[in-house]
Design a protein around this motif. Structure first.
Motif, PDB file in Angstrom:
ATOM      1  N   LEU A 188      11.906   3.554  -0.492  1.00  0.00           N
ATOM      2  CA  LEU A 188      10.897   4.599  -0.363  1.00  0.00           C
ATOM      3  C   LEU A 188      10.972   5.502  -1.587  1.00  0.00           C
ATOM      4  CD1 LEU A 188       8.878   5.905   1.704  1.00  0.00           C
ATOM      5  CD2 LEU A 188      10.804   7.260   2.526  1.00  0.00           C
ATOM      6  N   THR A 189       9.809   5.830  -2.141  1.00  0.00           N
ATOM      7  CA  THR A 189       9.780   6.761  -3.265  1.00  0.00           C
ATOM      8  C   THR A 189       8.864   7.915  -2.899  1.00  0.00           C
ATOM      9  OG1 THR A 189      10.129   4.954  -4.798  1.00  0.00           O
ATOM     10  CG2 THR A 189       9.292   7.014  -5.723  1.00  0.00           C
ATOM     11  N   ILE A 190       9.359   9.118  -3.046  1.00  0.00           N
ATOM     12  CA  ILE A 190       8.562  10.304  -2.739  1.00  0.00           C
ATOM     13  C   ILE A 190       8.422  11.134  -4.005  1.00  0.00           C
ATOM     14  CG2 ILE A 190       8.476  12.442  -1.390  1.00  0.00           C
ATOM     15  CD1 ILE A 190       9.908  10.914   0.846  1.00  0.00           C
ATOM     16  N   ALA A 191       7.161  11.395  -4.384  1.00  0.00           N
ATOM     17  CA  ALA A 191       6.899  12.129  -5.623  1.00  0.00           C
ATOM     18  C   ALA A 191       6.998  13.633  -5.361  1.00  0.00           C
ATOM     19  CB  ALA A 191       5.512  11.782  -6.142  1.00  0.00           C
ATOM     20  N   PRO A 192       7.307  14.401  -6.404  1.00  0.00           N
ATOM     21  CA  PRO A 192       7.350  15.853  -6.236  1.00  0.00           C
ATOM     22  C   PRO A 192       6.008  16.372  -5.719  1.00  0.00           C
ATOM     23  CG  PRO A 192       8.292  15.242  -8.342  1.00  0.00           C
ATOM     24  CD  PRO A 192       7.689  13.998  -7.764  1.00  0.00           C
ATOM     25  N   GLY A 193       6.044  17.277  -4.775  1.00  0.00           N
ATOM     26  CA  GLY A 193       4.826  17.886  -4.250  1.00  0.00           C
ATOM     27  C   GLY A 193       4.265  17.197  -3.019  1.00  0.00           C
ATOM     28  N   GLU A 194       4.784  16.027  -2.689  1.00  0.00           N
ATOM     29  CA  GLU A 194       4.271  15.331  -1.500  1.00  0.00           C
ATOM     30  C   GLU A 194       4.829  15.952  -0.225  1.00  0.00           C
ATOM     31  OE1 GLU A 194       3.495  10.904  -1.301  1.00  0.00           O
ATOM     32  OE2 GLU A 194       5.143  10.996  -2.720  1.00  0.00           O
ATOM     33  N   VAL A 195       4.027  15.895   0.822  1.00  0.00           N
ATOM     34  CA  VAL A 195       4.512  16.284   2.146  1.00  0.00           C
ATOM     35  C   VAL A 195       4.475  15.014   2.991  1.00  0.00           C
ATOM     36  CG1 VAL A 195       4.116  17.707   4.181  1.00  0.00           C
ATOM     37  CG2 VAL A 195       3.677  18.640   1.902  1.00  0.00           C
TER      38      VAL A 195
ATOM     39  N   GLY B 231       4.186  24.315  -3.726  1.00  0.00           N
ATOM     40  CA  GLY B 231       4.500  23.100  -4.470  1.00  0.00           C
ATOM     41  C   GLY B 231       5.818  22.448  -4.103  1.00  0.00           C
ATOM     42  N   ARG B 232       6.391  22.862  -2.980  1.00  0.00           N
ATOM     43  CA  ARG B 232       7.639  22.220  -2.590  1.00  0.00           C
ATOM     44  C   ARG B 232       7.361  20.815  -2.060  1.00  0.00           C
ATOM     45  NH1 ARG B 232      11.274  26.549  -2.394  1.00  0.00           N
ATOM     46  NH2 ARG B 232      10.151  28.493  -2.059  1.00  0.00           N
ATOM     47  N   THR B 233       8.346  19.967  -2.202  1.00  0.00           N
ATOM     48  CA  THR B 233       8.269  18.628  -1.629  1.00  0.00           C
ATOM     49  C   THR B 233       8.885  18.703  -0.239  1.00  0.00           C
ATOM     50  OG1 THR B 233       8.699  17.830  -3.847  1.00  0.00           O
ATOM     51  CG2 THR B 233       8.850  16.220  -2.065  1.00  0.00           C
ATOM     52  N   VAL B 234       8.232  18.077   0.726  1.00  0.00           N
ATOM     53  CA  VAL B 234       8.752  18.158   2.093  1.00  0.00           C
ATOM     54  C   VAL B 234       8.822  16.759   2.697  1.00  0.00           C
ATOM     55  CG1 VAL B 234       8.393  19.077   4.417  1.00  0.00           C
ATOM     56  CG2 VAL B 234       7.764  20.463   2.433  1.00  0.00           C
ATOM     57  N   LEU B 235       9.967  16.466   3.304  1.00  0.00           N
ATOM     58  CA  LEU B 235      10.094  15.247   4.092  1.00  0.00           C
ATOM     59  C   LEU B 235      10.514  15.680   5.490  1.00  0.00           C
ATOM     60  CD1 LEU B 235      10.339  12.117   4.368  1.00  0.00           C
ATOM     61  CD2 LEU B 235      12.746  12.386   3.770  1.00  0.00           C
ATOM     62  N   PHE B 236       9.704  15.353   6.477  1.00  0.00           N
ATOM     63  CA  PHE B 236      10.130  15.712   7.832  1.00  0.00           C
ATOM     64  C   PHE B 236      10.061  14.527   8.774  1.00  0.00           C
ATOM     65  CE2 PHE B 236       6.064  16.156  10.153  1.00  0.00           C
ATOM     66  CZ  PHE B 236       5.143  16.307   9.115  1.00  0.00           C
ATOM     67  N   ALA B 237      11.091  14.435   9.607  1.00  0.00           N
ATOM     68  CA  ALA B 237      11.117  13.382  10.618  1.00  0.00           C
ATOM     69  C   ALA B 237      10.508  13.936  11.882  1.00  0.00           C
ATOM     70  CB  ALA B 237      12.557  12.951  10.881  1.00  0.00           C
TER      71      ALA B 237
ATOM     72  N   MET C  22       0.837  -1.187   0.000  1.00  0.00           N
ATOM     73  CA  MET C  22       0.000   0.000   0.000  1.00  0.00           C
ATOM     74  C   MET C  22       0.874   1.239   0.000  1.00  0.00           C
ATOM     75  SD  MET C  22      -2.157   1.321   3.198  1.00  0.00           S
ATOM     76  CE  MET C  22      -0.630   1.709   4.006  1.00  0.00           C
ATOM     77  N   THR C  23       0.898   1.907  -1.101  1.00  0.00           N
ATOM     78  CA  THR C  23       1.680   3.124  -1.163  1.00  0.00           C
ATOM     79  C   THR C  23       0.819   4.235  -1.732  1.00  0.00           C
ATOM     80  OG1 THR C  23       3.605   1.769  -1.577  1.00  0.00           O
ATOM     81  CG2 THR C  23       3.847   4.113  -1.952  1.00  0.00           C
ATOM     82  N   ALA C  24       0.531   5.191  -0.908  1.00  0.00           N
ATOM     83  CA  ALA C  24      -0.274   6.314  -1.380  1.00  0.00           C
ATOM     84  C   ALA C  24       0.651   7.422  -1.846  1.00  0.00           C
ATOM     85  CB  ALA C  24      -1.155   6.822  -0.253  1.00  0.00           C
ATOM     86  N   THR C  25       0.410   7.947  -2.997  1.00  0.00           N
ATOM     87  CA  THR C  25       1.226   9.054  -3.467  1.00  0.00           C
ATOM     88  C   THR C  25       0.332  10.204  -3.905  1.00  0.00           C
ATOM     89  OG1 THR C  25       1.301   8.051  -5.628  1.00  0.00           O
ATOM     90  CG2 THR C  25       3.177   7.653  -4.209  1.00  0.00           C
ATOM     91  N   PRO C  26      -0.291  10.838  -2.937  1.00  0.00           N
ATOM     92  CA  PRO C  26      -1.168  11.945  -3.295  1.00  0.00           C
ATOM     93  C   PRO C  26      -0.356  13.126  -3.809  1.00  0.00           C
ATOM     94  CG  PRO C  26      -0.926  11.812  -0.915  1.00  0.00           C
ATOM     95  CD  PRO C  26      -0.147  10.681  -1.492  1.00  0.00           C
ATOM     96  N   THR C  27      -0.723  13.621  -4.950  1.00  0.00           N
ATOM     97  CA  THR C  27      -0.048  14.792  -5.489  1.00  0.00           C
ATOM     98  C   THR C  27      -1.077  15.905  -5.555  1.00  0.00           C
ATOM     99  OG1 THR C  27       1.308  13.325  -6.788  1.00  0.00           O
ATOM    100  CG2 THR C  27       1.337  15.633  -7.397  1.00  0.00           C
ATOM    101  N   ARG C  28      -0.790  16.980  -4.871  1.00  0.00           N
ATOM    102  CA  ARG C  28      -1.770  18.048  -4.830  1.00  0.00           C
ATOM    103  C   ARG C  28      -1.912  18.714  -6.192  1.00  0.00           C
ATOM    104  NH1 ARG C  28       1.206  18.897  -0.724  1.00  0.00           N
ATOM    105  NH2 ARG C  28       2.091  20.768  -1.602  1.00  0.00           N
ATOM    106  N   PRO C  29      -3.107  19.270  -6.477  1.00  0.00           N
ATOM    107  CA  PRO C  29      -3.337  19.862  -7.784  1.00  0.00           C
ATOM    108  C   PRO C  29      -2.373  20.996  -8.099  1.00  0.00           C
ATOM    109  CG  PRO C  29      -5.170  20.323  -6.252  1.00  0.00           C
ATOM    110  CD  PRO C  29      -4.302  19.296  -5.626  1.00  0.00           C
ATOM    111  N   ASP C  30      -1.970  21.717  -7.067  1.00  0.00           N
ATOM    112  CA  ASP C  30      -1.095  22.862  -7.338  1.00  0.00           C
ATOM    113  C   ASP C  30       0.384  22.471  -7.304  1.00  0.00           C
ATOM    114  OD1 ASP C  30      -1.054  24.358  -4.004  1.00  0.00           O
ATOM    115  OD2 ASP C  30      -1.069  22.271  -4.684  1.00  0.00           O
ATOM    116  N   ALA C  31       0.644  21.147  -7.260  1.00  0.00           N
ATOM    117  CA  ALA C  31       2.024  20.698  -7.156  1.00  0.00           C
ATOM    118  C   ALA C  31       2.816  21.112  -8.385  1.00  0.00           C
ATOM    119  CB  ALA C  31       2.079  19.184  -7.012  1.00  0.00           C
ATOM    120  N   GLY C  32       4.009  21.541  -8.146  1.00  0.00           N
ATOM    121  CA  GLY C  32       4.875  21.965  -9.235  1.00  0.00           C
ATOM    122  C   GLY C  32       6.099  22.570  -8.603  1.00  0.00           C
ATOM    123  N   ALA C  33       7.141  22.712  -9.356  1.00  0.00           N
ATOM    124  CA  ALA C  33       8.374  23.189  -8.769  1.00  0.00           C
ATOM    125  C   ALA C  33       8.343  24.697  -8.630  1.00  0.00           C
ATOM    126  CB  ALA C  33       9.535  22.791  -9.654  1.00  0.00           C
TER     127      ALA C  33
END
Lengths: 316, 243
Positions: free
Chosen positions: A46-53, A199-205, A1-12
């Motif tokens: 782990l794969t993180i798509a652009p725009g994911e938090v 639209g930034r991608t964020v990974l936080f611990a 199960m891997t959810a990769t929600p990309t928000r509509p406004d996602a972009g660099a």
């Protein structure tokens, strides 16, 4: 199960750091890191798509910081590969594609806030204006203060500004709110939200469940250096705890109940049965069809329970 | 190379000038002390006062160069180096900046000891000789700047002071500062010949004797600079430990 929600406004965000389309922001494959006899990170992919938090959630010692160090190229994995926008971390850092806030202090006490940020900005070809970054981090009024004279919370904000100054499309934060009071945490996440809206991608611990639940699109739960759950907060809750079915069933047969599909464990207290389920729907169908159970109650555990269920206890 | 980083480092050194003053105080005190005791004698055709002045200047510049490199240990302890590794600043540019600032810091102790030598001990040597000993001493600070980087990478923030202190003492002993190189016991001299301090000392003092710089000294300085430089660069690249 891997959810990769990309928000509509996602972009660099604009700037040099604009990543190529379709390439994951972060891709980790079979990452393993050992320190002597201790395996800090154990075959993590782990794969993180652009725009994911994404929140990397786990208790102390789960391997969060070690994973972040490897993502940033601060330590080399024993096995496995790290790619940021399809390239080695060093390339992404050189291009200003990554901004990071580490757990260690990382500031020189004898420089002023303004000098620190001007220095950091000078390393990049297209930095964000220092003034703007200071305002975003809420430290514009501290520009002329020496870093060493600031409070812990103020220094934290300076470090946040340092992470933003490269105008990165990927922001990595290692326990960014540790040591902050409730109000400072809220303020931090409010400015973080404004950043991610661009639209930034964020990974936080974090080891704060409420933070992961409130601010992340996706939660990656780590235990003993492994991913034990990965998905939206709701999905992680479901996977972690499933649900609990309570019912009245006189003369229940524990073995028969445990054999129902989707049931993990069975507790019987007099006429009351408690089934802990990984798939409560499947269990419920059989329970209704095959037994005289009544007064049925189905409850989902909260994230706190999920977290405890998944992270406490022995390594599987 | 980052000009802003270099400028920022120089600014920091200016702010921390108290430590710079200490690097000048010690050689000046020793110069005055030894100068009063032996200043009127001569040694192999050179005035002892001039010999002492050059040696003490060297001691000051060595200490300043090593001491500055040692501050890297404190920066590492604060997590600054990890932060820098998250920027496009290259290890080479970082090391180069540190070496340039070390060399800048090596200048004031030389100037101050020479002024004290001239004013308090009445050292009189031709202008060209002043220039020669000063320049050789300054260039001779290069291996110590590199050694400072090594110390900065190997030492812990709380052990860097005693380590640099010990290094100063050893360098002073073998550089001919406590004991003139010419008067060293045979064994000590043999050990000394393996140190950069000895050769920089011999080279810096050679103009006083109207002698050319020994070629061995040139090679020794280059070799030690290279050895320390390579060790420091390797340490920078592998330095990932969280403080």
């Amino acid at each position: 199960m891997t959810a990769t929600p990309t928000r509509p406004d996602a972009g660099a965000p604009a700037g040099l750091a604009a990543p190529p389309a379709g390439v994951p922001a972060i891709q980790l494959a079979g990452l393993t890191k050992r320190y002597g006899a201790v395996t800090a990170v154990d075959g993590l992919s782990l794969t993180i798509a652009p725009g994911e938090v994404v929140a990397l959630l786990g208790p102390n010692g789960a391997g969060k910081s070690t994973t972040i160090d490897m993502i940033l190229g601060l330590s080399r994995p024993d096995v496995g590969t790290v790619a940021i926008y399809g390239r080695p971390p060093q390339d992404a850092i050189r291009n200003g594609a990554v901004g990071a806030m580490l757990q260690s202090n990382g500031l020189l006490p004898d420089l002023t806030v303004g000098e620190t940020l001007a220095l950091m900005a000078s390393f990049y070809t297209r930095p964000r204006p220092v003034r703007q970054v200071m305002e975003r981090a809420g430290i514009a009024d501290l520009a002329r203060k020496r870093v060493g004279s600031l409070s812990g919370g103020q220094q934290q904000r300076v470090r946040f500004a340092v992470a933003l100054v490269a105008d990165p499309s990927l922001i990595i934060l290692d326990e960014p709110t540790t040591g902050l009071d409730a109000q400072a945490r809220r303020a931090f996440w409010a400015s973080m939200r404004e950043e991610t809206a661009r639209g930034r991608t964020v990974l936080f611990a974090t080891h704060y469940l409420d933070e992961a639940d409130a601010y992340a699109d996706r939660i990656v739960l780590l235990r003993s250096g492994r991913v034990v759950a990965d998905g939206s907060a709701a999905q992680v809750k479901a996977v972690a705890s499933g649900r609990t079915i309570r019912a009245t069933l006189p003369g229940a047969d524990a073995a028969a109940l445990a054999a129902l599909p989707g049931v993990d464990s069975v507790d019987i207290h007099g006429d009351t049965i408690v089934l802990t389920c990984r798939d409560s729907d499947a269990a419920l169908r059989k329970l209704l069809a095959g037994t005289a159970a009544r007064d049925i109650e189905v409850t989902a555990q909260n994230l706190e329970d999920a977290f405890l269920a998944l992270t406490v206890g022995e390594t599987p | 190379m980052s000009i802003t980083y270099l400028r920022t480092e120089i600014l920091r050194m200016y702010r921390n000038r108290r430590s710079l003053i200490f690097s000048m105080l010690m050689p000046v005190i020793l110069l005055l002390l030894f100068g009063r005791l032996y200043g009127t004698e001569t040694l192999g055709g050179a005035a002892v006062s001039a010999y002492l002045m050059v040696s003490m200047g060297l001691f000051g510049s060595m200490s300043a160069a090593i001491g500055y490199g040692g501050t890297i240990a404190v920066e590492r302890g604060a997590g600054w180096n990890r932060q820098l590794r998250l920027t496009p600043l290259t290890p080479r540019a970082y090391g180069l900046t540190k070496v340039i600032v070390s060399l800048l810091l090596a200048l004031p102790p030389l100037l101050v000891t020479y002024v004290v030598g001239a004013l308090a001990l009445g050292v009189r040597i031709p202008a060209l000789t002043w220039l020669a000993v000063g320049l050789i001493s300054w260039v001779g600070a290069l291996p110590f700047a590199a050694l400072g980087l090594v110390v900065g990478y190997l030492a812990k923030p709380d052990s860097v002071q005693p380590i640099t202190g010990l290094l100063f003492m050893l360098l002073a002993a073998f550089g001919g500062i406590w004991v003139p190189a010419e008067a060293m016991p045979d064994l000590m001299r043999r050990v000394a010949e393996w140190t950069p301090a000895y050769w920089v000392g011999q080279a810096a003092r050679s103009p006083l004797f109207h002698a050319p710089i020994p070629m061995t000294a040139v090679w020794a300085v280059l070799a030690w600079t290279l050895v320390f430089g390579v060790i420091a660069l390797r340490r920078f690249q592998s330095d990932t430990a969280r403080a």
